[in-house]
Design a protein around this motif. Structure first.
Motif, mmCIF file in Angstrom:
data_model
loop_
_atom_site.group_PDB
_atom_site.id
_atom_site.type_symbol
_atom_site.label_atom_id
_atom_site.label_comp_id
_atom_site.label_asym_id
_atom_site.label_seq_id
_atom_site.Cartn_x
_atom_site.Cartn_y
_atom_site.Cartn_z
ATOM 1 N N VAL A 168 -15.299 -35.778 -37.891
ATOM 2 C CA VAL A 168 -16.874 -36.286 -36.991
ATOM 3 C C VAL A 168 -18.382 -35.365 -37.548
ATOM 4 C CG1 VAL A 168 -17.696 -35.415 -34.716
ATOM 5 C CG2 VAL A 168 -14.595 -35.853 -34.935
ATOM 6 N N VAL A 169 -19.218 -35.676 -37.440
ATOM 7 C CA VAL A 169 -20.265 -35.537 -38.026
ATOM 8 C C VAL A 169 -20.822 -34.779 -36.642
ATOM 9 C CG1 VAL A 169 -22.918 -35.541 -38.368
ATOM 10 C CG2 VAL A 169 -20.899 -36.496 -40.279
ATOM 11 N N ILE A 193 -15.058 -20.872 -31.406
ATOM 12 C CA ILE A 193 -16.380 -22.346 -30.872
ATOM 13 C C ILE A 193 -14.763 -23.333 -30.455
ATOM 14 C CG2 ILE A 193 -17.339 -24.450 -31.904
ATOM 15 C CD1 ILE A 193 -18.375 -22.769 -34.170
ATOM 16 N N ALA A 194 -15.322 -23.421 -28.501
ATOM 17 C CA ALA A 194 -14.717 -24.362 -28.072
ATOM 18 C C ALA A 194 -14.098 -25.883 -28.932
ATOM 19 C CB ALA A 194 -15.426 -25.115 -26.505
ATOM 20 N N PRO A 195 -12.802 -26.698 -28.765
ATOM 21 C CA PRO A 195 -12.770 -27.844 -28.846
ATOM 22 C C PRO A 195 -13.396 -28.762 -27.924
ATOM 23 C CG PRO A 195 -11.167 -27.030 -29.589
ATOM 24 C CD PRO A 195 -11.935 -25.641 -28.688
ATOM 25 N N GLU A 196 -13.429 -29.927 -28.450
ATOM 26 C CA GLU A 196 -13.084 -31.372 -27.577
ATOM 27 C C GLU A 196 -12.050 -32.058 -28.573
ATOM 28 O OE1 GLU A 196 -16.131 -32.123 -25.252
ATOM 29 O OE2 GLU A 196 -17.164 -33.940 -27.104
ATOM 30 N N TRP A 203 -22.881 -30.520 -39.073
ATOM 31 C CA TRP A 203 -21.240 -30.498 -38.339
ATOM 32 C C TRP A 203 -19.853 -30.721 -38.395
ATOM 33 C CZ3 TRP A 203 -21.996 -26.519 -34.194
ATOM 34 C CH2 TRP A 203 -21.578 -25.126 -33.936
ATOM 35 N N VAL A 204 -19.216 -30.557 -39.663
ATOM 36 C CA VAL A 204 -18.713 -31.912 -39.887
ATOM 37 C C VAL A 204 -17.235 -30.382 -39.433
ATOM 38 C CG1 VAL A 204 -17.092 -32.918 -42.092
ATOM 39 C CG2 VAL A 204 -19.940 -32.316 -42.023
ATOM 40 N N SER A 205 -16.039 -31.825 -38.500
ATOM 41 C CA SER A 205 -14.875 -31.026 -38.131
ATOM 42 C C SER A 205 -14.285 -32.317 -38.724
ATOM 43 C CB SER A 205 -14.711 -31.380 -36.562
ATOM 44 O OG SER A 205 -14.802 -31.905 -36.195
ATOM 45 N N THR A 206 -12.525 -31.804 -39.666
ATOM 46 C CA THR A 206 -12.121 -31.977 -40.184
ATOM 47 C C THR A 206 -10.184 -31.491 -39.669
ATOM 48 O OG1 THR A 206 -11.627 -31.479 -42.106
ATOM 49 C CG2 THR A 206 -13.008 -32.581 -41.515
ATOM 50 N N LEU A 207 -9.315 -31.930 -39.679
ATOM 51 C CA LEU A 207 -8.191 -31.704 -39.548
ATOM 52 C C LEU A 207 -7.584 -31.511 -40.990
ATOM 53 C CD1 LEU A 207 -6.408 -33.233 -36.805
ATOM 54 C CD2 LEU A 207 -7.238 -30.823 -36.756
ATOM 55 N N PRO A 247 -11.071 -32.654 -33.933
ATOM 56 C CA PRO A 247 -11.359 -33.064 -33.310
ATOM 57 C C PRO A 247 -13.634 -32.834 -32.632
ATOM 58 C CG PRO A 247 -10.862 -30.574 -33.818
ATOM 59 C CD PRO A 247 -10.622 -31.445 -34.303
ATOM 60 N N ARG A 248 -13.626 -32.743 -31.697
ATOM 61 C CA ARG A 248 -15.152 -32.342 -31.896
ATOM 62 C C ARG A 248 -15.840 -30.922 -30.988
ATOM 63 N NH1 ARG A 248 -15.819 -37.898 -27.979
ATOM 64 N NH2 ARG A 248 -15.790 -36.423 -26.092
#
Length: 207
Positions: free
Chosen positions: A79-80, A110-113, A30-34, A121-122
């Motif tokens: 982030v994976v 979905i809440a990021p951190e 579940w990849v997060s990017t900017l 962010p994760r």
């Protein structure tokens, strides 16, 4: 008796469906990017594994060119996040083909951190998040394999046993199967590898 399938005898979409139906289960990255403009993107990729242990490198495959790949190439970070069974609906929602500029964190709710070492962010509710810097990419046909040098791993405290080691029964990872199917871990076999010196299952041969 077997049924044979040759890639050249099927159109690419049909062979893709065949491969994803037999190469199962597949962990979901579940990849997060900017984006270069600062929009937080989140998307699931089910072709994911460890590429190297020293140096630590993980990989995922982008089928086609999507926002995730564009963002990784533009910023060099991602982030994976791994998803637990209870996050099934949210993961599926982030697979929606939102237009560029729409962030899935906000659109899906979905809440990021904050991450510890990278800008993207994760996922706050993810049991495991692996922060990566871009190590390399390899183009293969219509896909791009993205390799990430692991900078940091964050594991939810409740997923660790008394020795500080992640436990599958606590991670409860969600996986991708064939078609529209998703999988959950139901049966686990725990068995050590047998050393050759201890082998008693048949006649040993030297060399």
């Amino acid at each position: 008796m077997r049924v044979d399938f040759a890639p050249e005898s099927l159109e690419p979409g049909a062979f893709y469906r065949l491969l994803t139906a037999v190469v199962v289960p597949r962990p979901i990255a579940w990849v997060s990017t900017l984006s270069a403009g600062g929009v937080a993107n989140l998307a699931p990729h089910s072709f994911c594994t460890v590429a190297s242990t020293d140096p630590p490198v993980v990989q995922f495959t982008s089928v086609g060119v999507k926002d995730t790949l564009r963002n990784v190439l533009a910023t060099g970070e991602f982030v994976v996040n791994f998803a637990a069974e209870g996050q099934f609906a949210a993961v599926n929602d982030t697979a929606t083909d939102f237009p560029p500029g729409v962030g899935e964190f906000e659109a899906v709710g979905i809440a990021p951190e904050p991450s510890a070492t990278v800008a993207p962010p994760r996922v706050a509710g993810s049991p495991v998040a692996i922060e990566c810097g871009l190590y390399d990419t390899t183009a293969i046909g219509d896909c791009t394999v993205v390799f990430g040098r692991v900078r940091h791993v964050a594991v939810a405290e409740e997923a660790l046993d008394e020795h500080g080691h992640p436990q599958l029964s606590r991670l409860r990872p969600l996986s991708r199967l064939g078609g529209n199917e998703w999988g959950a871990t139901t049966v686990v076999h725990d068995r050590r590898r047998i050393r050759y010196e201890d082998w008693t299952g048949g006649e040993r041969t030297e060399g």
